[in-house]
Design a protein around this motif. Structure first.
Motif, PDB file in Angstrom:
ATOM      1  N   LEU A 110      -1.439  -2.022  -3.755  1.00  0.00           N
ATOM      2  CA  LEU A 110      -1.345  -2.172  -2.308  1.00  0.00           C
ATOM      3  C   LEU A 110      -2.567  -2.931  -1.793  1.00  0.00           C
ATOM      4  O   LEU A 110      -3.688  -2.676  -2.231  1.00  0.00           O
ATOM      5  CB  LEU A 110      -1.287  -0.796  -1.639  1.00  0.00           C
ATOM      6  N   THR A 111      -2.346  -3.840  -0.851  1.00  0.00           N
ATOM      7  CA  THR A 111      -3.463  -4.596  -0.294  1.00  0.00           C
ATOM      8  C   THR A 111      -3.251  -4.865   1.190  1.00  0.00           C
ATOM      9  O   THR A 111      -2.135  -4.821   1.703  1.00  0.00           O
ATOM     10  CB  THR A 111      -3.649  -5.957  -0.998  1.00  0.00           C
ATOM     11  N   ALA A 112      -4.367  -5.159   1.865  1.00  0.00           N
ATOM     12  CA  ALA A 112      -4.329  -5.623   3.249  1.00  0.00           C
ATOM     13  C   ALA A 112      -5.558  -6.494   3.491  1.00  0.00           C
ATOM     14  O   ALA A 112      -6.255  -6.345   4.478  1.00  0.00           O
ATOM     15  CB  ALA A 112      -4.291  -4.461   4.222  1.00  0.00           C
ATOM     16  N   ASP A 113      -5.868  -7.352   2.553  1.00  0.00           N
ATOM     17  CA  ASP A 113      -6.940  -8.362   2.530  1.00  0.00           C
ATOM     18  C   ASP A 113      -7.492  -8.542   1.117  1.00  0.00           C
ATOM     19  O   ASP A 113      -7.858  -9.655   0.731  1.00  0.00           O
ATOM     20  CB  ASP A 113      -8.110  -8.047   3.463  1.00  0.00           C
ATOM     21  N   CYS A 114      -7.612  -7.437   0.359  1.00  0.00           N
ATOM     22  CA  CYS A 114      -8.102  -7.556  -1.013  1.00  0.00           C
ATOM     23  C   CYS A 114      -7.158  -8.430  -1.842  1.00  0.00           C
ATOM     24  O   CYS A 114      -6.000  -8.635  -1.481  1.00  0.00           O
ATOM     25  CB  CYS A 114      -8.234  -6.180  -1.658  1.00  0.00           C
ATOM     26  N   LEU A 115      -7.667  -8.915  -2.954  1.00  0.00           N
ATOM     27  CA  LEU A 115      -6.905  -9.822  -3.798  1.00  0.00           C
ATOM     28  C   LEU A 115      -6.054  -9.054  -4.805  1.00  0.00           C
ATOM     29  O   LEU A 115      -6.593  -8.327  -5.645  1.00  0.00           O
ATOM     30  CB  LEU A 115      -7.864 -10.763  -4.542  1.00  0.00           C
ATOM     31  N   PHE A 239       1.672 -10.659   7.324  1.00  0.00           N
ATOM     32  CA  PHE A 239       0.799  -9.823   6.497  1.00  0.00           C
ATOM     33  C   PHE A 239      -0.010  -8.816   7.303  1.00  0.00           C
ATOM     34  O   PHE A 239      -0.438  -9.076   8.425  1.00  0.00           O
ATOM     35  CB  PHE A 239      -0.172 -10.704   5.702  1.00  0.00           C
ATOM     36  N   TYR A 240      -0.238  -7.680   6.675  1.00  0.00           N
ATOM     37  CA  TYR A 240      -1.203  -6.713   7.171  1.00  0.00           C
ATOM     38  C   TYR A 240      -2.601  -7.196   6.801  1.00  0.00           C
ATOM     39  O   TYR A 240      -2.808  -7.761   5.730  1.00  0.00           O
ATOM     40  CB  TYR A 240      -0.949  -5.336   6.554  1.00  0.00           C
ATOM     41  N   SER A 241      -3.557  -6.948   7.692  1.00  0.00           N
ATOM     42  CA  SER A 241      -4.950  -7.316   7.431  1.00  0.00           C
ATOM     43  C   SER A 241      -5.844  -6.236   8.011  1.00  0.00           C
ATOM     44  O   SER A 241      -5.884  -6.036   9.234  1.00  0.00           O
ATOM     45  CB  SER A 241      -5.292  -8.668   8.059  1.00  0.00           C
ATOM     46  N   PHE A 242      -6.563  -5.554   7.142  1.00  0.00           N
ATOM     47  CA  PHE A 242      -7.470  -4.504   7.603  1.00  0.00           C
ATOM     48  C   PHE A 242      -8.630  -5.080   8.397  1.00  0.00           C
ATOM     49  O   PHE A 242      -9.033  -4.538   9.429  1.00  0.00           O
ATOM     50  CB  PHE A 242      -7.996  -3.701   6.407  1.00  0.00           C
ATOM     51  N   ARG A 244      -8.694  -7.743  10.175  1.00  0.00           N
ATOM     52  CA  ARG A 244      -8.219  -8.235  11.471  1.00  0.00           C
ATOM     53  C   ARG A 244      -7.847  -7.095  12.421  1.00  0.00           C
ATOM     54  O   ARG A 244      -8.175  -7.115  13.602  1.00  0.00           O
ATOM     55  CB  ARG A 244      -7.006  -9.145  11.243  1.00  0.00           C
ATOM     56  N   ASP A 245      -7.144  -6.075  11.904  1.00  0.00           N
ATOM     57  CA  ASP A 245      -6.518  -5.068  12.759  1.00  0.00           C
ATOM     58  C   ASP A 245      -7.100  -3.666  12.645  1.00  0.00           C
ATOM     59  O   ASP A 245      -6.874  -2.840  13.529  1.00  0.00           O
ATOM     60  CB  ASP A 245      -5.020  -4.995  12.459  1.00  0.00           C
ATOM     61  N   GLY A 246      -7.807  -3.364  11.562  1.00  0.00           N
ATOM     62  CA  GLY A 246      -8.312  -2.005  11.383  1.00  0.00           C
ATOM     63  C   GLY A 246      -7.195  -1.057  10.989  1.00  0.00           C
ATOM     64  O   GLY A 246      -6.875  -0.926   9.803  1.00  0.00           O
ATOM     65  N   GLN A 247      -6.573  -0.412  11.940  1.00  0.00           N
ATOM     66  CA  GLN A 247      -5.450   0.477  11.644  1.00  0.00           C
ATOM     67  C   GLN A 247      -4.212  -0.373  11.403  1.00  0.00           C
ATOM     68  O   GLN A 247      -3.690  -1.017  12.315  1.00  0.00           O
ATOM     69  CB  GLN A 247      -5.205   1.448  12.799  1.00  0.00           C
ATOM     70  N   THR A 248      -3.728  -0.353  10.172  1.00  0.00           N
ATOM     71  CA  THR A 248      -2.626  -1.242   9.808  1.00  0.00           C
ATOM     72  C   THR A 248      -1.966  -0.754   8.537  1.00  0.00           C
ATOM     73  O   THR A 248      -2.409   0.212   7.915  1.00  0.00           O
ATOM     74  CB  THR A 248      -3.138  -2.688   9.633  1.00  0.00           C
ATOM     75  N   GLY A 249      -0.891  -1.426   8.135  1.00  0.00           N
ATOM     76  CA  GLY A 249      -0.164  -1.048   6.938  1.00  0.00           C
ATOM     77  C   GLY A 249      -0.671  -1.762   5.696  1.00  0.00           C
ATOM     78  O   GLY A 249      -1.751  -2.371   5.698  1.00  0.00           O
ATOM     79  N   ARG A 250       0.116  -1.676   4.638  1.00  0.00           N
ATOM     80  CA  ARG A 250      -0.217  -2.318   3.372  1.00  0.00           C
ATOM     81  C   ARG A 250       1.023  -3.011   2.795  1.00  0.00           C
ATOM     82  O   ARG A 250       2.132  -2.472   2.848  1.00  0.00           O
ATOM     83  CB  ARG A 250      -0.726  -1.294   2.348  1.00  0.00           C
TER      84      ARG A 250
END
Length: 258
Positions: A110-115, A239-242, A244-250
């Motif tokens: 699962l990711t939300a910015d990581c590679l 895409f989800y981005s932690f 960018r948004d903080g509280q977000t999905g994956r």
């Protein structure tokens, strides 16, 4: 390339290997059960989304994938542990990569910015998925995943899924120093090429996770390395981005044998 709302690698993997990355747009015929701020196809069960919605999204993903029976979900901790996917079916294991030899069992991260990095053997006998945030990448999660195959690196290929691009990934001097002092198998010149100094914050950099990962895997001698240049931060719709948004999905990147 994108098929419906799923991203399918354009890579020379064996025909029995299936790999994909999800987006927040769901799968064909199902946009997703999650609502804001997780809308729509959140697959992370650790972000305070409604668990029933997450389960519905996960079930829809399995149904949309030909030959996929189950997914080995992980409890990711930005570490370097690689587990056998077979041991993570009944309950998530504390690891940041898994390797699968079983048909129909997907390795996934699962990711939300990581590679996210998906691996497979060139003969199609094994696959793996690794979660490479900067800490895990620097500490060796990708190198450990390569070792877990127990074969020459020249028999492996790797695909990079969507992640934050260097244009938006500003880091402090401690991140640069961590790579200079601890990133195994990569030259100082390669590291310097992946860190662009900030023009307005002294000592800060814009870091390129893709370039750092590519340098390490190239130096290990993998048969093929490629992937997506899609930026999770820039593409709000998909895409989800932690960051960018903080509280977000994956979103998930997964790979399996059929």
């Amino acid at each position: 390339m994108a098929v419906d709302s799923l991203i399918v690698p354009d890579w020379p993997a064996p025909a029995n290997v299936v790999a994909l990355a999800t987006t927040r747009l769901g799968v064909a015929g199902f946009a997703g059960a999650s609502v804001a701020p997780y809308s729509h196809f959140n697959l992370g069960d650790h972000v305070d989304d409604d668990r029933a919605s997450v389960d519905q999204n996960r079930d829809a993903l399995i149904s949309a994938c030909d030959g996929l029976n189950s997914i080995a979900w992980l409890q990711q901790v930005h570490g370097v542990e690689v587990c056998d996917a077979s041991n993570a079916v009944s309950a998530p294991l504390r690891a940041d990569a898994s390797i699968s030899h079983v048909k129909g069992l997907a390795s996934a991260v699962l990711t939300a910015d990581c590679l996210p990095v998906l691996f497979c053997r060139t003969d199609g006998s094994a696959v793996a998925a690794a979660h490479a945030g900067w800490r895990g990448l620097c500490a060796g999660v990708l190198a450990n995943t390569v070792k877990a195959f127990d074969c020459p690196p020249q028999e492996l290929m790797a695909w990079f899924g969507p992640a934050i691009s260097s244009a938006y990934f500003e880091v402090g001097p401690e991140v640069y120093q961590a790579f200079v002092s601890g990133f195994a198998g990569v030259t100082k010149a390669q590291i310097d090429d992946a860190f662009r100094p900030s023009s307005d914050k002294l000592g800060h950099f814009y870091a390129d996770l893709n370039a750092l990962a590519r340098s390490q895997l190239q130096n290990l001698g993998l048969a093929w390395i490629g992937g997506s240049d899609m930026c999770t931060y820039a593409d709000v719709n998909r895409f989800y981005s932690f960051r960018r948004d903080g509280q977000t999905g994956r979103q998930v990147s997964l790979i399996y044998r059929r």
